[in-house]
Design a protein around this motif. Structure first.
Motif, short mmCIF file in Angstrom:
data_model
loop_
_atom_site.label_atom_id
_atom_site.label_comp_id
_atom_site.label_asym_id
_atom_site.label_seq_id
_atom_site.Cartn_x
_atom_site.Cartn_y
_atom_site.Cartn_z
N ALA A 154 4.50 -23.40 -72.38
CA ALA A 154 3.97 -23.62 -73.72
C ALA A 154 4.71 -24.75 -74.43
O ALA A 154 4.15 -25.43 -75.28
N THR A 155 5.97 -24.94 -74.09
CA THR A 155 6.77 -26.01 -74.67
C THR A 155 7.93 -26.32 -73.74
O THR A 155 8.46 -25.43 -73.08
N CYS A 156 8.32 -27.58 -73.69
CA CYS A 156 9.47 -27.98 -72.87
C CYS A 156 10.04 -29.26 -73.49
O CYS A 156 9.45 -30.33 -73.35
N PRO A 157 11.16 -29.18 -74.20
CA PRO A 157 11.71 -30.34 -74.90
C PRO A 157 12.41 -31.30 -73.96
O PRO A 157 12.20 -31.28 -72.74
N ASP A 158 13.28 -32.12 -74.50
CA ASP A 158 13.99 -33.13 -73.74
C ASP A 158 15.00 -32.45 -72.81
O ASP A 158 16.05 -32.00 -73.25
N VAL A 159 14.66 -32.37 -71.52
CA VAL A 159 15.54 -31.72 -70.56
C VAL A 159 16.10 -32.76 -69.60
O VAL A 159 15.54 -33.84 -69.42
N ARG A 160 17.20 -32.41 -68.98
CA ARG A 160 17.89 -33.30 -68.06
C ARG A 160 17.05 -33.53 -66.81
O ARG A 160 16.53 -32.59 -66.22
N GLU A 161 16.94 -34.77 -66.40
CA GLU A 161 16.19 -35.10 -65.19
C GLU A 161 16.85 -34.43 -63.99
O GLU A 161 18.07 -34.46 -63.82
N GLY A 162 16.05 -33.79 -63.16
CA GLY A 162 16.57 -33.09 -62.00
C GLY A 162 17.04 -31.68 -62.27
O GLY A 162 17.45 -30.99 -61.34
N SER A 163 16.98 -31.24 -63.52
CA SER A 163 17.40 -29.89 -63.87
C SER A 163 16.35 -28.87 -63.44
O SER A 163 15.23 -29.21 -63.06
N ILE A 164 16.72 -27.60 -63.53
CA ILE A 164 15.79 -26.53 -63.17
C ILE A 164 14.57 -26.56 -64.07
O ILE A 164 13.43 -26.43 -63.61
N ALA A 165 14.78 -26.74 -65.37
CA ALA A 165 13.65 -26.80 -66.30
C ALA A 165 12.74 -27.98 -65.99
O ALA A 165 11.51 -27.89 -66.15
N ALA A 166 13.31 -29.09 -65.55
CA ALA A 166 12.49 -30.25 -65.19
C ALA A 166 11.63 -29.94 -63.97
O ALA A 166 10.48 -30.40 -63.88
N VAL A 167 12.15 -29.17 -63.03
CA VAL A 167 11.37 -28.77 -61.86
C VAL A 167 10.21 -27.87 -62.29
O VAL A 167 9.07 -28.03 -61.82
N VAL A 168 10.48 -26.92 -63.19
CA VAL A 168 9.41 -26.07 -63.70
C VAL A 168 8.35 -26.91 -64.39
O VAL A 168 7.14 -26.73 -64.18
N ARG A 169 8.79 -27.84 -65.23
CA ARG A 169 7.85 -28.69 -65.97
C ARG A 169 6.98 -29.52 -65.03
O ARG A 169 5.78 -29.74 -65.29
N GLU A 170 7.56 -29.96 -63.92
CA GLU A 170 6.81 -30.80 -62.98
C GLU A 170 5.70 -30.03 -62.28
O GLU A 170 4.64 -30.58 -61.97
N HIS A 171 5.90 -28.75 -62.03
CA HIS A 171 4.99 -27.99 -61.18
C HIS A 171 4.14 -26.95 -61.91
O HIS A 171 3.16 -26.45 -61.34
N ALA A 172 4.53 -26.57 -63.12
CA ALA A 172 3.77 -25.55 -63.84
C ALA A 172 2.74 -26.19 -64.76
O ALA A 172 2.99 -27.26 -65.33
N PRO A 173 1.58 -25.57 -64.93
CA PRO A 173 0.60 -26.12 -65.87
C PRO A 173 1.09 -25.98 -67.31
O PRO A 173 1.90 -25.10 -67.62
N GLN A 174 0.62 -26.85 -68.17
CA GLN A 174 0.99 -26.84 -69.58
C GLN A 174 -0.06 -26.05 -70.38
O GLN A 174 -1.27 -26.15 -70.12
N LEU A 175 0.40 -25.31 -71.37
CA LEU A 175 -0.51 -24.55 -72.23
C LEU A 175 -1.28 -25.51 -73.13
O LEU A 175 -0.70 -26.37 -73.79
N ARG A 176 -2.60 -25.34 -73.15
CA ARG A 176 -3.45 -26.17 -74.00
C ARG A 176 -4.13 -25.25 -75.02
O ARG A 176 -4.94 -24.39 -74.64
#
Length: 393
Positions: free
Chosen positions: A305-327
């Motif tokens: 649903a939201t993902c702010p400025d996260v560190r490149e290569g971090s776990i949250a960045a991996v989730v952001r890359e592969h999970a769909p975004q809430l619209r």
């Protein structure tokens, strides 16, 4: 020394006249509920040993973080006042936070309190307006006046060794890759999904949607406080998992008031239950917090649903890359289907990002604990047990 500061426990003046057993003293440092809950995963690896005695302490006073004293008392362990804890030499200190470590005397085993030892956000939320990126493995956190603080640093992932070597080489020889005991417990709990759903009152043929939020204004609950109300309009069973910091800072009464228009919402308490609820869920809507990543690593369909400025290569960045975004302009049911379709790919990406030693944390951590205590390990094999049944409000 003012003996009024000393509880009449197994340490301090005249302790030898009170003890039934002479044990190695293990201090569990609880500066926050999040740190405390992680240490409760580790403590069973040693506390049943007749050669050891576990004691808890809350740094400074419980007034600093409301509700923290209640959390510690609820564990039923012997609590030591902070003034006493800093005057005693401990055989082992268990910590899952960098806070207050220079004040303590004894070998410190430091663990992360979330997914990964290297945090996902680029900047610390605790340093308002921070301009220098931080990771959680920085020299300023792991050393004090030129001295490395932890005697042992437990890392979930091999890649964190190279990061530590760049940021704080002084602590590199104290680091050991142990895996993630929280994730191991969740994986051990997967066969009990049916029981968890029963405890939450969710029939087998109905859907459970779990909302997962960390803390801070850019978290899911910070940005979308009415999401649970919108979900309840479409789904009969909705659960909300909030980071313990939300409960601590805003209070149980205020959270209940904010959610008073959400009848039937399963509000999961901050100390335990979130892992079982994630396993029970058919769809998780989350943010950049650890709970969302853990859900993804156990195969739950996840939508961000939201993902702010996260560190490149971090776990949250991996989730952001592969999970769909809430619209928000699309129907929720269709978005769940998209999350289901991508769940396997998401899991295959997030699981190895969190741990490079899946299902191995219990033996690795126990070996580390007993090495620091200077004791031989017990003969029985350690295990990361399944998490308890969830409670909800």
């Amino acid at each position: 020394m003012d003996t009024n500061l000393w509880i009449r426990g197994p340490l301090g003046p005249d302790a030898s006249a009170r003890r039934t057993r002479v044990c190695k003293n293990v201090l569990v440092v609880v500066p926050t509920v999040a740190a405390g809950t992680r240490l409760l995963d580790v403590l069973p690896l040693v506390e049943a040993d007749f050669r050891a005695q576990a004691l808890f302490t809350v740094p400074h006073t419980t007034d600093v973080w409301p509700g923290l004293g209640d959390f510690v008392r609820a564990q039923g362990g012997l609590a030591v006042p902070w003034q006493q804890a800093v005057r005693h030499r401990w055989d082992l200190v268990l910590a899952a936070s960098h806070r207050h470590l220079p004040d303590l005397d004894g070998p410190i085993l430091l663990l992360p309190h979330g997914a990964g030892a290297a945090m996902s956000r680029r900047y610390s939320r605790k340093a308002g307006g921070a301009q220098v990126p931080t990771t959680g493995l920085d020299r300023e956190l792991l050393t004090y006046r030129g001295r490395a603080l932890p005697a042992a640093l437990a890392l979930p992932h091999e890649d964190e060794l190279s990061l530590l070597g760049r940021l704080c080489p002084e602590a590199l020889d104290r680091a050991e890759v142990t895996g993630d005991i929280c994730l191991d417990r969740m994986r051990a709990s997967l066969p009990f999904r049916h029981q968890y759903r029963q405890a939450l009152g969710v029939p087998d043929d109905e859907l459970l949607v779990t909302v997962s939020s960390t803390w801070s204004p850019d978290s899911l609950f910070g940005r979308l406080p009415r999401l649970c109300r919108a979900l309840l309009d479409e789904f009969a069973h909705v659960a909300l998992v909030l980071h313990p910091q939300v409960w601590t800072v805003h209070g149980r009464r205020q959270i209940a008031a904010w959610l008073s228009d959400c009848p039937g919402l399963r509000l999961i308490p901050p100390d335990e239950g979130w892992r079982a609820t994630m396993i029970a869920a058919d769809w998780v809507i989350g943010d950049h917090g650890s709970t969302t990543a853990y859900a993804a690593a156990t195969g739950r369909p996840v939508t961000l649903a939201t993902c702010p400025d996260v560190r490149e290569g971090s776990i949250a960045a991996v989730v952001r890359e592969h999970a769909p975004q809430l619209r928000r302009n699309r129907g929720l049911a269709g978005q769940r289907a998209e999350a289901v379709d991508r769940a396997a790919v998401l899991q295959n990406a997030v699981l190895p990002a969190i741990t490079s030693r899946p299902d191995a944390a219990a033996p690795a951590l126990r070996a580390l604990i007993y090495r620091l205590l200077g004791l031989p390990e017990p003969s029985h094999a350690p295990a990361a047990g399944a998490v308890p049944l969830p409670r909800h409000g």
